[in-house]
Design an enzyme around this catalytic site. Structure first.
Site, PDB file in Angstrom:
ATOM      1  N   SER A 115       0.803  -1.229   0.000  1.00  0.00           N
ATOM      2  CA  SER A 115       0.000   0.000   0.000  1.00  0.00           C
ATOM      3  C   SER A 115       0.834   1.276   0.000  1.00  0.00           C
ATOM      4  CB  SER A 115      -0.937   0.008   1.218  1.00  0.00           C
ATOM      5  OG  SER A 115      -0.188   0.119   2.421  1.00  0.00           O
ATOM      6  N   LYS A 170       0.947   4.580   6.885  1.00  0.00           N
ATOM      7  CA  LYS A 170       0.379   5.393   5.803  1.00  0.00           C
ATOM      8  C   LYS A 170       0.953   6.809   5.888  1.00  0.00           C
ATOM      9  CE  LYS A 170      -2.554   1.998   4.925  1.00  0.00           C
ATOM     10  NZ  LYS A 170      -2.433   1.136   3.727  1.00  0.00           N
TER      11      LYS A 170
END
Length: 374
Positions: A115, A170
């Site tokens: 990701s 993230k």
């Protein structure tokens, strides 16, 4: 030979300093157990050996070392540490220091998914600064001595609010009170499009797993690479390889003539993001605080109009940040399950200290080792 003699002299000096320290420490700690006359004799021998060491008098060192060592062994043997005890104490101290550093200063993490490609890839091992946002009490979400708040553009490790047993990594794109919107792959923060440019300097492709923890794909994925700049932080994001074609189609489309296609991941949709698990682990109060809200955008204040103009935006709730993966269309992030509470943040990513994949996917990634995470 000269080098052998020098090596022997160095060893004698080292042992002499150690015995002097040992004798003086024992006299300080156990004076009540040693007769005064013996104390005076040992102290005089220790001072004499110390003087010989400072004068680099080899013969005197060797002679005095033997005498002092015998005196310490005879009168202070109860205070001498065994080799096993010295090793145990050294190992114990090292373990305590390591645990302290891991709990409060820095911790190692391994990247499990794709990701955050291209910033970090599967198999990367990173160090995380746990001290930068304040000291956190281990095994709790309580933090004291907060030095500063997280900032836009920073890559963070945090406890997933929907799956508290998992740590995610993230990039922060918005802070509490900010508005977020994604239309046609364009990220808007506070009503302004985040600058992004197509990077064609290298071929964009990457290896990924079919599922997290599952087998690797048979071939590398192709992509398009864009460089974004958010609050002065420049970083790369990747999108499907057809994005440049989509961008051209969008640019030429008149009002209402472009429709979102699969993979666009426009945000927000009609419904609020929420935990996609059987049972939401948060309390009703935590769910209420993390809700945020959706409001109509003001397209007239946007630089873009037409097919990809702003429509509605998400307002980040107080005490939270909004995070997204750099692999924009292959990331489970705030667009899916909502904002991250500040107390869930563990720290800021520092650098990659090891990077490897199976041989077919490239093996050890030497060019990635030591890379600072931006």
């Amino acid at each position: 030979m000269t080098w052998q003699r020098n090596r022997l002299e160095s060893k004698v000096r080292k042992e002499s300093r150690q015995v002097v320290r040992e004798a003086r420490r024992a006299l300080r700690r156990h004076a009540e157990r040693i007769p005064p006359g013996v104390q005076t004799e040992i102290r005089a021998l220790a001072d004499g050996l110390d003087s010989a060491v400072k004068a680099k008098d080899g013969p005197a060192m060797r002679q005095k070392l033997v005498v002092l060592d015998e005196m310490v062994d005879e009168h202070l043997s109860f205070a001498r540490k065994s080799t096993a005890r010295e090793y145990a104490e050294s190992i114990g101290i090292a373990v305590l220091i390591a645990l302290f550093l891991r709990a409060f200063v820095v911790e190692a993490f391994k990247i499990p998914s794709g990701s955050m490609i291209p910033t970090m890839e599967i198999g990367d091992h990173i160090f995380v600064n746990k001290f930068i946002y304040g000291v956190r009490i281990p095994w709790t979400k309580m933090r004291f001595f907060e030095w500063r708040k997280p900032e836009r553009g920073e890559v963070i490790v945090f406890i997933n609010p929907c799956e508290p047993d998992k740590d995610f990594i993230k990039r922060i794109v918005a802070l509490e009170g900010d508005t977020v919107e994604v239309r046609c792959d364009i990220l808007y923060v506070n009503g302004k499009a985040v600058p992004a440019r197509l990077d064609e300097s290298t071929v964009c492709q990457y290896w990924d797993r079919k599922d997290e923890g599952g087998p690797w794909g048979d071939e590398p994925e192709t992509c398009s690479r864009y460089i974004e700049t958010l609050d002065g932080v420049e970083y790369a994001t990747i999108h499907p390889d057809v994005r440049p074609e989509r961008d051209a189609e969008r640019a030429n489309a008149r009002e209402g003539q472009y429709h979102a296609v699969e993979g666009d991941r426009d945000f927000p949709q009609i419904r609020m993001p929420k935990c996609d698990v059987e049972k939401d682990p948060r309390t009703p109060e935590q769910r209420r605080r993390s809700m945020g809200r959706i409001e109509e955008s003001d397209p007239e204040k946007s630089e873009l109009h037409g097919a990809c103009k702003p429509q509605r935006r998400y307002v980040v709730p107080d005490g939270h940040v909004f995070v997204m993966g750099d692999n924009r269309e292959n990331s489970s992030d705030s667009r899916a399950w909502g904002s991250v509470p500040l107390e869930n943040i563990k720290g800021k990513a520092l650098f990659i200290w090891w990077s490897s994949k199976p041989d077919k996917q490239g093996g050890v990634q030497w060019d990635g080792i030591g890379k600072v995470v931006y």
